[in-house]
Write a protein that holds these residues in place. Structure first.
Motif, PDB file in Angstrom:
ATOM      1  N   HIS A  61       0.835  -1.201   0.000  1.00 16.95           N
ATOM      2  CA  HIS A  61       0.000   0.000   0.000  1.00 16.95           C
ATOM      3  C   HIS A  61       0.881   1.268   0.000  1.00 16.95           C
ATOM      4  CE1 HIS A  61      -3.826   2.080   0.855  1.00 16.95           C
ATOM      5  NE2 HIS A  61      -3.029   2.968   1.403  1.00 16.95           N
ATOM      6  N   GLU A  62       1.862   1.254   0.869  1.00 20.62           N
ATOM      7  CA  GLU A  62       2.765   2.405   0.985  1.00 20.62           C
ATOM      8  C   GLU A  62       3.537   2.629  -0.322  1.00 20.62           C
ATOM      9  OE1 GLU A  62       4.796   3.283   5.078  1.00 20.62           O
ATOM     10  OE2 GLU A  62       6.339   2.498   3.765  1.00 20.62           O
ATOM     11  N   GLU A  63       3.973   1.527  -0.915  1.00 24.39           N
ATOM     12  CA  GLU A  63       4.716   1.623  -2.180  1.00 24.39           C
ATOM     13  C   GLU A  63       3.813   2.159  -3.295  1.00 24.39           C
ATOM     14  OE1 GLU A  63       6.522  -2.259  -2.690  1.00 24.39           O
ATOM     15  OE2 GLU A  63       7.615  -2.026  -0.797  1.00 24.39           O
ATOM     16  N   PRO A  76      15.204   2.649  -2.911  1.00 23.29           N
ATOM     17  CA  PRO A  76      15.836   2.218  -1.652  1.00 23.29           C
ATOM     18  C   PRO A  76      14.800   1.900  -0.566  1.00 23.29           C
ATOM     19  CG  PRO A  76      16.346   4.534  -2.118  1.00 23.29           C
ATOM     20  CD  PRO A  76      15.714   3.957  -3.352  1.00 23.29           C
ATOM     21  N   HIS A  77      13.678   2.594  -0.616  1.00 26.95           N
ATOM     22  CA  HIS A  77      12.629   2.328   0.377  1.00 26.95           C
ATOM     23  C   HIS A  77      12.055   0.914   0.172  1.00 26.95           C
ATOM     24  CE1 HIS A  77       9.420   4.387   3.048  1.00 26.95           C
ATOM     25  NE2 HIS A  77       9.299   3.076   3.169  1.00 26.95           N
ATOM     26  N   GLN A  78      11.787   0.584  -1.086  1.00 26.82           N
ATOM     27  CA  GLN A  78      11.271  -0.766  -1.386  1.00 26.82           C
ATOM     28  C   GLN A  78      12.267  -1.843  -0.989  1.00 26.82           C
ATOM     29  OE1 GLN A  78      10.319  -0.002  -5.538  1.00 26.82           O
ATOM     30  NE2 GLN A  78       8.237  -0.717  -5.194  1.00 26.82           N
ATOM     31  N   GLN A 122      12.548   1.947  13.916  1.00 26.48           N
ATOM     32  CA  GLN A 122      13.615   2.548  13.128  1.00 26.48           C
ATOM     33  C   GLN A 122      13.147   2.857  11.702  1.00 26.48           C
ATOM     34  OE1 GLN A 122      17.029   0.147  12.312  1.00 26.48           O
ATOM     35  NE2 GLN A 122      18.400   1.901  12.284  1.00 26.48           N
ATOM     36  N   HIS A 123      12.393   1.946  11.119  1.00 22.72           N
ATOM     37  CA  HIS A 123      11.922   2.161   9.746  1.00 22.72           C
ATOM     38  C   HIS A 123      10.969   3.359   9.666  1.00 22.72           C
ATOM     39  CE1 HIS A 123      11.044   1.210   5.587  1.00 22.72           C
ATOM     40  NE2 HIS A 123       9.765   1.425   5.874  1.00 22.72           N
ATOM     41  N   ILE A 124      10.057   3.448  10.615  1.00 29.39           N
ATOM     42  CA  ILE A 124       9.116   4.573  10.595  1.00 29.39           C
ATOM     43  C   ILE A 124       9.865   5.893  10.794  1.00 29.39           C
ATOM     44  CG2 ILE A 124       7.193   5.709  11.832  1.00 29.39           C
ATOM     45  CD1 ILE A 124       6.009   2.921  12.326  1.00 29.39           C
ATOM     46  N   THR A 127      13.001   5.963   7.700  1.00 31.19           N
ATOM     47  CA  THR A 127      12.717   5.769   6.283  1.00 31.19           C
ATOM     48  C   THR A 127      11.347   6.326   5.889  1.00 31.19           C
ATOM     49  OG1 THR A 127      14.125   3.825   6.386  1.00 31.19           O
ATOM     50  CG2 THR A 127      12.777   4.061   4.422  1.00 31.19           C
ATOM     51  N   ASP A 128      10.320   5.944   6.625  1.00 33.11           N
ATOM     52  CA  ASP A 128       8.983   6.453   6.293  1.00 33.11           C
ATOM     53  C   ASP A 128       8.924   7.977   6.457  1.00 33.11           C
ATOM     54  OD1 ASP A 128       8.146   3.906   5.727  1.00 33.11           O
ATOM     55  OD2 ASP A 128       6.891   3.658   7.507  1.00 33.11           O
ATOM     56  N   MET A 129       9.530   8.458   7.513  1.00 37.23           N
ATOM     57  CA  MET A 129       9.480   9.888   7.810  1.00 37.23           C
ATOM     58  C   MET A 129      10.001  10.740   6.646  1.00 37.23           C
ATOM     59  SD  MET A 129       8.041  10.953  10.489  1.00 37.23           S
ATOM     60  CE  MET A 129       8.145  10.282  12.141  1.00 37.23           C
TER      61      MET A 129
HETATM   62 FE   LIG Z   1       8.055   2.000   4.656  1.00 38.76          FE
END
Ligand SMILES: [Fe+2]
Ligand SMILES: [Fe+2]
Length: 141
Positions: A61-63, A76-78, A122-124, A127-129
């Motif tokens: 969904h995020e992708e 890089p996020h994927q 850590q990811h949120i 990376t998400d931020m």
């Molecule tokens: Fe993510």
């Protein structure tokens, strides 16, 4: 106290994504309860499977959202998403193999909990931020 508790500092400023992250926290807490509670293998397996499925669902969904707004850091996020999926699926397989062979799965389950909490937070936060500004600049929040 919950194993992993959502608070405002984890908000990426996009409501739809925050809601999914909250659900992820909820499922992680359910896994924690299944592990530290009575450690019923059938219940634990179902909860673990549910978490793995939801992680995949949230990532895709995020992708999809990132692709829609041509987010430049999508690759890089994927890759980070793929990395987590591989690790969590491997943990799940390892867990199932232990249970199937009659071995004690407690130690492994606790290792999963430590890994999962560290990774998710850590990811949120890191990376998400990063996509926050990109979405906000396009009126998505
Ligand atoms: Fe993510
Ligand atoms: Fe996310």
């Amino acid at each position: 106290m919950a194993y992993i508790e959502w608070s405002k500092e984890y908000s990426v400023g996009i409501q739809e994504i925050d809601e999914q992250h909250k659900k992820l926290f909820q499922l992680a807490n359910e896994l924690y309860n299944a592990i530290v509670g009575n450690h019923n293998e059938a219940g634990l397996k179902k909860t673990f499977q549910g978490l793995v499925d939801y992680v995949k669902e949230h990532f895709s969904h995020e992708e999809g959202m990132m692709a829609k707004v041509n987010y430049p850091e999508i690759e890089p996020h994927q890759a980070k998403h793929r990395e987590l999926i591989t690790k969590i699926v491997n943990y799940f397989k390892e867990y199932q193999a232990k249970v199937a062979s009659g071995a004690d799965s407690k130690h492994l389950s606790k290792e999963v909990l430590v890994f999962l909490r560290n990774w998710v937070l850590q990811h949120i936060m890191e990376t998400d931020m990063k996509y926050r500004g990109h979405f906000h600049a396009r009126g998505i929040n």
